[in-house]
Design an enzyme around this catalytic site. Structure first.
Site, short mmCIF file in Angstrom:
data_model
loop_
_atom_site.label_atom_id
_atom_site.label_comp_id
_atom_site.label_asym_id
_atom_site.label_seq_id
_atom_site.Cartn_x
_atom_site.Cartn_y
_atom_site.Cartn_z
N TYR A 1 1.69 25.55 28.16
CA TYR A 1 1.70 25.00 29.51
C TYR A 1 1.81 23.47 29.47
O TYR A 1 2.52 22.87 30.26
CB TYR A 1 0.43 25.41 30.29
CG TYR A 1 0.57 25.03 31.75
CD1 TYR A 1 1.16 25.91 32.65
CD2 TYR A 1 0.16 23.77 32.20
CE1 TYR A 1 1.34 25.54 33.98
CE2 TYR A 1 0.34 23.40 33.53
CZ TYR A 1 0.92 24.29 34.41
OH TYR A 1 1.11 23.93 35.72
N PHE B 1 27.18 12.91 47.85
CA PHE B 1 27.15 14.29 47.39
C PHE B 1 26.18 15.04 48.30
O PHE B 1 25.21 14.45 48.79
CB PHE B 1 26.76 14.42 45.91
CG PHE B 1 26.90 15.85 45.47
CD1 PHE B 1 28.16 16.41 45.31
CD2 PHE B 1 25.79 16.66 45.31
CE1 PHE B 1 28.30 17.75 45.00
CE2 PHE B 1 25.93 18.01 44.98
CZ PHE B 1 27.19 18.55 44.83
N THR B 2 26.44 16.32 48.51
CA THR B 2 25.71 17.07 49.54
C THR B 2 24.19 17.03 49.36
O THR B 2 23.46 16.65 50.27
CB THR B 2 26.19 18.53 49.57
OG1 THR B 2 26.16 19.05 48.25
CG2 THR B 2 27.61 18.63 50.10
N ASP C 1 23.27 8.33 39.58
CA ASP C 1 23.35 9.78 39.49
C ASP C 1 24.17 10.04 38.22
O ASP C 1 25.40 9.93 38.21
CB ASP C 1 24.04 10.37 40.72
CG ASP C 1 24.07 11.90 40.67
OD1 ASP C 1 24.10 12.46 39.56
OD2 ASP C 1 24.08 12.53 41.75
N LYS D 1 25.50 20.11 34.16
CA LYS D 1 26.90 19.73 33.96
C LYS D 1 27.08 19.20 32.54
O LYS D 1 27.24 19.97 31.61
CB LYS D 1 27.32 18.68 35.01
CG LYS D 1 27.53 19.26 36.41
CD LYS D 1 26.24 19.49 37.14
CE LYS D 1 26.42 19.79 38.60
NZ LYS D 1 25.14 20.15 39.24
N ARG E 1 35.90 21.72 49.45
CA ARG E 1 35.23 20.42 49.46
C ARG E 1 35.91 19.58 50.53
O ARG E 1 36.74 18.73 50.26
CB ARG E 1 35.33 19.73 48.09
CG ARG E 1 34.59 20.42 46.98
CD ARG E 1 33.09 20.13 46.90
NE ARG E 1 32.24 20.85 47.79
CZ ARG E 1 30.92 20.88 47.70
NH1 ARG E 1 30.28 20.25 46.75
NH2 ARG E 1 30.19 21.54 48.57
N PHE F 1 28.11 24.96 54.08
CA PHE F 1 29.19 25.56 53.27
C PHE F 1 28.73 26.74 52.43
O PHE F 1 29.51 27.61 52.09
CB PHE F 1 29.81 24.48 52.35
CG PHE F 1 28.77 23.74 51.55
CD1 PHE F 1 28.16 22.61 52.08
CD2 PHE F 1 28.39 24.18 50.30
CE1 PHE F 1 27.19 21.94 51.37
CE2 PHE F 1 27.43 23.52 49.57
CZ PHE F 1 26.81 22.39 50.11
C1 P71 Z 1 28.61 21.11 41.89
C2 P71 Z 1 27.15 20.94 41.98
C3 P71 Z 1 26.30 22.12 42.33
C4 P71 Z 1 26.39 22.31 43.79
C5 P71 Z 1 25.46 21.70 44.62
C6 P71 Z 1 25.58 21.81 45.99
C7 P71 Z 1 26.64 22.53 46.51
C8 P71 Z 1 27.53 23.16 45.70
C9 P71 Z 1 27.41 23.05 44.34
C10 P71 Z 1 25.44 19.27 41.88
C11 P71 Z 1 25.11 17.90 41.84
C12 P71 Z 1 26.10 16.89 41.63
C13 P71 Z 1 25.76 15.56 41.66
C14 P71 Z 1 26.77 14.49 41.45
C15 P71 Z 1 23.49 16.13 42.06
C16 P71 Z 1 23.77 17.47 42.06
C17 P71 Z 1 22.67 18.45 42.27
N1 P71 Z 1 26.70 19.68 41.84
N2 P71 Z 1 24.47 15.20 41.87
O1 P71 Z 1 29.32 20.09 41.78
O2 P71 Z 1 27.38 17.21 41.41
O3 P71 Z 1 22.31 19.03 41.07
O4 P71 Z 1 22.85 21.46 41.41
O5 P71 Z 1 21.39 20.68 39.53
O6 P71 Z 1 20.56 20.63 41.85
O7 P71 Z 1 29.07 22.26 41.91
P1 P71 Z 1 21.75 20.55 40.96
#
Ligand code: P71
Length: 457
Positions: free
Chosen positions: A71, A123-124, A214, A257, A381, A448
């Site tokens: 833990y 970013f969303t 980021d 990523k 997108r 979305f």
């Molecule tokens: C991508 C994603 C994942 C995603 C998130 C929301 C809607 C659709 C797909 C996530 C990112 C990102 C950047 C620049 C933070 C996050 C969040 N991308 N910054 O591109 O691209 O990270 O998904 O690990 O929570 O498909 P998280």
């Protein structure tokens, strides 16, 4: 040959299905023409996202068996901490379950109600975590980024004149911090130059503004700096990364990523106040500060993946594959965002389907149509992702109305890229016959993911 050969060989495979035309038409209709609502088993090539979809190496898989699931004080946390210190040059790290967990901790601390956060595009999830504590994200990317055909080599750069404009308009106290995304996702996977980061640091120092990176796709950004920026031709990726991060006060990182893992994230900083606060908050929302929502084995895979992501041979192969797909489409005249970015090829839906109005959701339509044609899954997108204006409640129609073909790392072959390109080229040749969509269900947050559509007859 189409670029360098893979610097790896395949040890294990996963079977995939190819549903027939009738099945594809049925399941995309049942999914409300939203590719997020398809079942993965109905997808042949999954280009929805590069997030959590990469293939781990045998070195990473073997690390899973060395997971220390205590833990508190797991050995894998210390391995991750060391990897972040070595590669990103931050002293402190707070692990989280994924990127948005880190955004939540970092941004809820730094943003006060009524403040703004300038960022190189949005970013969303990042925007939402700025809005939840009462802030507003504003765009500070160079204008070239909003033009899908502009060939600027660093389209992710911040526009310092826009930043100055926000300071003049809102006053310095209203700026929470400056947010810099590496290899800007929504702009098409476009990099930020080292020169821009350096100038941004000087600018922010004058106003005592914090810079939060980021770093989600920072290794891929580092590759572009090495490939395109004078003076970095022979510099190891690690050294480029360390310099990039040295211009910031901290970062959030979705490890899903560039770290080549299926789950995980963290924030890291050299600022003691940020660290102290986030280490306090993590125990409320994620887990103890030595696991933050990840299993010990996950942290090991992140630590190893972060190190692997700094291999120049790997990055060259990776980005070359994305460019291979993009070049096939360019050769056939298909309108895509240029230059081709780091993690994805983005189709310009406004040019692909010019006969549709914005309310007929061209990018959503194109993503659904590609699935129906070939069982290749992509992601909208554009206006559906962008959402509504918080004040007026109206739909916002961004200049970029795109479909993202996102390439998972080390997963697909170039034959898969050719299959994908053939489908899109086929559709482009009969594009006038593609009907638009109307939205029939819209959820309140991040619409979305779950919105539903019907074909316009
Ligand atoms: C991508 C994603 C994942 C995603 C998130 C929301 C809607 C659709 C797909 C996530 C990112 C990102 C950047 C620049 C933070 C996050 C969040 N991308 N910054 O591109 O691209 O990270 O998904 O690990 O929570 O498909 P998280």
């Amino acid at each position: 040959m189409n670029g360098p050969p893979e610097p790896f060989k395949i040890k294990m495979i996963e079977h995939v299905n190819m549903p027939d035309q009738k099945k594809r038409s049925q399941v995309i209709r049942e999914a409300g023409y939203n590719t997020f609502l398809l079942k993965s088993e109905d997808v042949y090539i999954d280009l929805l996202t590069d997030s959590g979809t990469s293939a781990m190496s045998d070195y990473q898989w073997s690390g899973l068996l060395l997971g220390d699931e205590a833990y508190a004080g797991s050995r894998n946390f210390y391995n991750l901490e060391r990897a972040v210190q070595d590669i990103l040059n931050y002293r402190w790290i707070v692990p989280t379950h994924q990127g948005r967990g880190a955004e939540h901790l970092m941004y809820s601390y730094l943003v006060k109600p009524g403040q703004i956060v300038p960022r190189n595009m949005y970013f969303t999830t990042s925007r939402l975590h700025v809005e939840l504590p009462g802030g507003k994200m504003v765009d500070a990317i160079i204008n070239e980024a909003h033009d899908p055909e502009n060939l600027h080599p660093f389209k992710g750069n911040l526009d310092l004149k826009k930043l100055q404009g926000y300071i003049d308009e809102y006053g310095i106290d209203k700026i929470a911090f400056v947010n810099v995304e590496m290899n800007v996702n929504m702009a098409g996977g476009q990099p930020v130059s080292m020169e821009n980061l350096r100038k941004l640091r000087e600018f922010c120092d004058e106003y005592k503004l914090k810079i939060i990176i980021d770093a989600t796709r920072s290794s891929e950004n580092a590759f572009f700096i090495r490939d395109r920026e004078k003076g970095y031709e022979d510099i190891p990726i690690v050294d480029i990364l360390r310099e990039m991060m040295s211009y910031s006060d901290g970062c959030i990182y979705s490890a899903k990523k560039d770290c080549l893992v299926n789950i995980g994230g963290f924030l890291a900083t050299n600022n003691e106040d940020i660290y102290e606060h986030c280490r306090n908050m993590v125990v409320i929302y994620e887990g103890l500060h030595t696991y933050g929502g990840m299993a010990g084995r996950d942290m090991e895979a992140v630590a190893r993946g972060l190190r692997e992501s700094t291999s120049y041979a790997y990055l060259k192969y990776r980005i070359n594959q994305v460019h291979y797909l993009g070049d096939l489409l360019i050769k056939a005249g298909v309108p895509i965002v240029r230059p081709i970015g780091g993690h994805a090829v983005f189709l310009n839906a406004l040019k692909f389907l010019p006969h549709l109005t914005r309310e007929q959701w061209p990018a959503q339509t194109l993503a659904a149509t590609i699935y129906e044609d070939s069982a290749v899954r992509s992601m909208e997108r554009g206006a559906v992702s962008k959402g509504r204006d918080k004040e007026t409640g109206e739909n916002i129609f961004p200049l970029l109305e795109l479909v993202r073909l996102t390439i998972p790392r080390r997963v697909y072959t170039n034959t898969h890229m050719e299959y994908t390109a053939e489908s899109i080229i086929r559709l482009y040749e009969k594009r006038e016959a593609i009907p638009g969509l109307k939205m029939v269900y819209e959820p309140k947050y991040l619409r979305f993911f779950q919105s539903r559509f019907e074909k316009i007859k």
